[in-house]
Motif scaffolding. Structure first.
Motif, short mmCIF file in Angstrom:
data_model
loop_
_atom_site.label_atom_id
_atom_site.label_comp_id
_atom_site.label_asym_id
_atom_site.label_seq_id
_atom_site.Cartn_x
_atom_site.Cartn_y
_atom_site.Cartn_z
N HIS A 198 -0.60 -11.23 7.29
CA HIS A 198 0.08 -10.04 8.06
C HIS A 198 1.17 -10.49 8.66
CE1 HIS A 198 -3.17 -6.64 7.86
NE2 HIS A 198 -3.44 -7.44 6.73
N ASP B 256 -4.27 -12.79 2.29
CA ASP B 256 -4.80 -11.51 2.38
C ASP B 256 -4.33 -10.66 0.96
OD1 ASP B 256 -6.40 -9.61 3.24
OD2 ASP B 256 -5.37 -9.06 4.88
N SER C 58 -13.64 -4.57 7.22
CA SER C 58 -13.19 -4.64 5.81
C SER C 58 -13.90 -3.49 5.01
CB SER C 58 -13.57 -6.06 5.56
OG SER C 58 -14.86 -6.45 5.02
N GLU D 93 -12.02 -11.56 1.75
CA GLU D 93 -11.36 -11.56 2.79
C GLU D 93 -11.10 -12.79 3.53
OE1 GLU D 93 -9.25 -9.08 4.06
OE2 GLU D 93 -10.01 -7.37 2.84
N THR E 50 0.53 -1.28 -0.04
CA THR E 50 0.07 0.04 -0.08
C THR E 50 0.80 1.25 -0.01
OG1 THR E 50 -1.77 -0.97 1.30
CG2 THR E 50 -1.93 1.28 1.18
N HIS F 208 -9.00 -6.51 -2.91
CA HIS F 208 -7.71 -5.67 -2.83
C HIS F 208 -6.62 -6.46 -3.10
CE1 HIS F 208 -6.06 -6.64 1.15
NE2 HIS F 208 -7.19 -7.09 1.51
N ASP G 298 -3.62 -4.57 -2.84
CA ASP G 298 -2.74 -4.05 -1.97
C ASP G 298 -2.20 -4.95 -0.65
OD1 ASP G 298 -5.16 -3.28 -0.90
OD2 ASP G 298 -4.17 -1.60 0.32
N VAL G 299 -1.25 -4.89 -0.19
CA VAL G 299 -0.72 -5.72 0.86
C VAL G 299 0.06 -4.99 1.80
CG1 VAL G 299 -0.43 -7.72 -0.55
CG2 VAL G 299 1.65 -6.33 -0.18
N VAL G 300 0.04 -5.43 3.08
CA VAL G 300 0.89 -4.85 4.04
C VAL G 300 2.47 -4.93 4.01
CG1 VAL G 300 -0.89 -4.97 5.67
CG2 VAL G 300 0.72 -6.78 5.82
N GLU H 245 -7.09 -0.79 0.45
CA GLU H 245 -7.76 -1.48 1.77
C GLU H 245 -6.95 -1.60 2.92
OE1 GLU H 245 -9.61 -4.35 4.17
OE2 GLU H 245 -7.72 -4.46 3.58
N GLU H 246 -5.47 -1.82 2.85
CA GLU H 246 -4.63 -1.96 3.80
C GLU H 246 -4.25 -0.43 4.29
OE1 GLU H 246 -4.50 -4.58 5.42
OE2 GLU H 246 -4.57 -6.36 4.22
#
Length: 398
Positions: free
Chosen positions: A369, A114, A347, A178, A28, A81, A83-85, A149-150
């Motif tokens: 995560h 995720d 979410s 999710e 993200t 989504h 995007d990731v952490v 989203e993250e």
């Protein structure tokens, strides 16, 4: 309106697609090619893909994708989504978090759980459903995929939904991918979420020497009294669909490096996850009254600052034909009857629920995560079957 494919719908394997998505380091708010990978998989299936870039002051620009097969009838939407952490300590991973390696039947990588694997299963489930119908459907299938989203969740799903509304385009039902399962695929489907409210409190005093307390005003005891007052109340017992509401103190800060100085202020942050037994307005009023009971009314020199922030409103998709059909697809695809739950955090379903009925079902959440995030290859394949079954049941209904 019925759409007829000009040629057989090409086969799509969710696992290689999940690997390709993981290989895009889309932390993200960066996309790093992830939406392009998905678009390249959807376009040959007959999806009309639209890339949407949104901006807002003080937040990063975000790329989103809305892809739709068909142009009329009921519109079944898959939402998620790419995007990731962040990966955290790269050295703690046993594999490259963006390599998409498969080891002992597990797909490793940031986003494996995720939720890039679920997005790949969306596409594969839709492809199999359309292929079984020879590309004929009185209705539409869409994917709403965001890239934040993250992150702040400002330039993603909410903006896409607004864009759809401005076009006069509607969603009839939605499944968010999710990770919803605690230990085994098929255990749990989410039909709602609790609300979220954050309180940021600063109690002011007067700095001074600890040996001369009459010349100072220590704010810490007042802050502790407020926290005790708030924490000792039982908010509610929950209800048939929701766990009890809970208030958690997430930080208490004074920032005082000296042991002989009374500080000038003390701060705390609280977060409440609340059921449909509560309202945001009611909780805010209770917090304001509790703080004033200790410090005195703010307008009369109570000497505190209180900021109340709404994170999400609670919502519930009432059990009925739609929820039952989605749960039947989970059971048929996994052999397990899912519990209908509202547990966990928030979410993007919180935004979608205002537009159409929505449920959440995805992979097992044990490693999301975390270092060495991973998903079972067999589970990814089963998830594609579940999503195909959801489409079958939805469009078979009158």
């Amino acid at each position: 309106m019925s759409q007829t494919a000009a040629a057989p719908v090409p086969a799509l394997d969710p696992v290689p697609l999940a690997q390709a998505l993981i290989r895009c380091p889309s932390v993200t708010p960066e996309d790093k090619g992830a939406l392009g990978v998905l678009e390249a998989a959807l376009a040959p299936l007959g999806f009309r893909c639209e890339r949407l870039r949104f901006s807002a002051p003080g937040t990063p620009d975000v790329e989103n994708l809305y892809a739709r097969w068909g142009s009329g009838g009921r519109n079944f939407c898959f939402a998620g989504h790419t995007d990731v952490v962040p990966v955290g300590d790269m050295g703690a991973w046993t594999v490259d978090p963006f390599a998409g390696d498969i080891i002992d039947g597990q797909l490793y990588g940031r986003g494996a759980t995720d939720m890039k694997s679920a997005i790949a299963a969306f596409a594969a489930g839709a492809q199999r459903f359309l292929a079984a119908r020879n590309g004929r459907l009185d209705g539409s299938i869409s994917l709403l995929i965001t890239g934040d989203e993250e992150g702040p969740a400002v330039n993603g799903t909410t903006k896409v939904l607004q864009w759809l509304a401005e076009k006069g385009e509607t969603l009839s039902a939605c499944v968010v991918g999710e990770p919803t399962n605690p230990l085994r695929l098929g255990e749990m489907m989410k039909i709602g979420r609790r609300g979220s409210l954050t309180a940021r409190l600063t109690v002011h005093g007067m700095q001074g020497h600890v040996g001369y307390p009459h010349l100072a005003d220590n704010p810490i005891p007042r802050l502790l009294d407020i926290l005790t007052l708030l924490k000792t109340r039982r908010l509610d017992a929950g209800n048939v669909h929701f766990e009890p509401s809970n208030l958690e103190i997430t930080t208490v800060d004074v920032g005082n490096p000296a042991n002989n100085v009374i500080p000038a202020s003390a701060k705390a942050v609280l977060n409440i996850r609340y059921s449909t037994e509560q309202t945001a307005a009611g909780l805010k009023d209770w917090i304001r009254r509790s703080v004033a009971a200790v410090c005195g009314p703010e307008e009369n020199g109570g000497r505190y600052d209180l900021v109340l922030e709404d994170g999400a409103m609670p919502f519930l998709t009432e059990p009925g034909p739609f929820v039952a059909a989605m749960a039947e697809a989970v059971e048929a695809g996994t052999g397990r009857k899912p519990a209908l739950s509202t547990t966990g955090g928030t979410s993007d379903a919180r935004f979608i629920q205002a537009f159409c009925p929505v449920v959440e079902f995805g992979l097992i959440g044990q490693t999301m995560h975390k270092v060495d995030e991973r998903a079972g290859v067999a589970d990814i394949e089963a998830l594609a079957r579940v999503y195909e079954g959801m489409l079958q049941r939805y469009f078979a209904a009158a």
